[in-house]
Design an enzyme around this catalytic site. Structure first.
Site: not given
Ligand code: 5GP
Length: 192
Positions: A46, A100-101, A104, A132, A153-154, A160, A166
């Site tokens: 990600g 990190e992308d 969560d 988040k 959720f994104v 992805d 992606r």
């Protein structure tokens, strides 16, 4: 609205806003690590787009390395983080920044930080494009955060939905209503 596999998503953060936030993060890193050697460890898959755009703005004596873990299936975190693959550079006594992308639950980051700490880096911080806060139950919060978002959720900009999406340069948000009623929008673009 776009459709990826079976789900509908709305544009959430456009590429210009993403790129300006990424440049801002780089400014903070350039200032905090000025005159120091840094190893950036990017968490695949990600973070590839985030890492690429961040690095274009980094003006430090640095290395960039890539690792892989997995804890997500579909649109929810399994919390079941597997081993880290690819931690090859020697990070002992070096300043390390994990890229990190999205953070969560924070369980992936906890696992990565614990494994990297065993290698005795001089310092260890995390730079996450997205965070988040409502979902977070980890030990280690990222020190650098691009966007704090709700527990939704994104997809896009490297992130992805079941490996699709992606390549999108904007970030999209799961549209819960459209996914419930399964209506078709006239401006719908399908990615299969
Ligand atoms: P965590 O362990 O913090 O719950 O999850 C971390 C990983 O799950 C992220 O690196 C990312 O790969 C994936 N993830 C978490 N939230 C999202 C999301 O909203 N969208 C996508 N596409 N992936 C996510």
């Amino acid at each position: 609205m776009i459709k990826i596999n079976d789900k509908y998503f709305d544009t959430f953060i456009d590429k210009n806003r993403i790129l300006s936030e990424v440049a801002q993060l780089a400014t903070f890193l350039n200032s905090d690590y000025k005159s120091q050697e840094v190893i950036f460890i990017s968490v695949l898959n990600g973070s590839f787009m985030f890492t690429s755009d961040l690095m274009k703005n980094i003006d430090l004596d640095c290395e960039v390395s890539f690792i892989k873990v997995k804890s997500y299936s579909g649109t929810s975190s399994t919390g079941d983080v597997n081993e880290i693959i690819g931690l090859t550079s020697s990070i002992t006594n070096k300043h390390v920044v994990i890229l990190e992308d999205i953070v969560d639950s924070g369980l992936t980051l906890d696992k990565i930080k614990k494994l990297i700490t065993k290698e005795n880096p001089k310092s260890l911080k995390t730079c996450a494009l997205m965070f988040k806060p409502e979902a977070f139950k980890g030990e280690f919060k990222p020190e650098y955060i691009g966007f704090s978002i709700a527990n939704e959720f994104v997809v896009g900009f490297g992130m992805d939905y079941n490996e699709k999406g992606r390549n999108l340069e904007d970030i999209y948000l799961l549209n819960k209503e459209a996914n419930q009623v399964k209506t078709k929008s006239p401006s719908l673009v399908e990615i299969n």
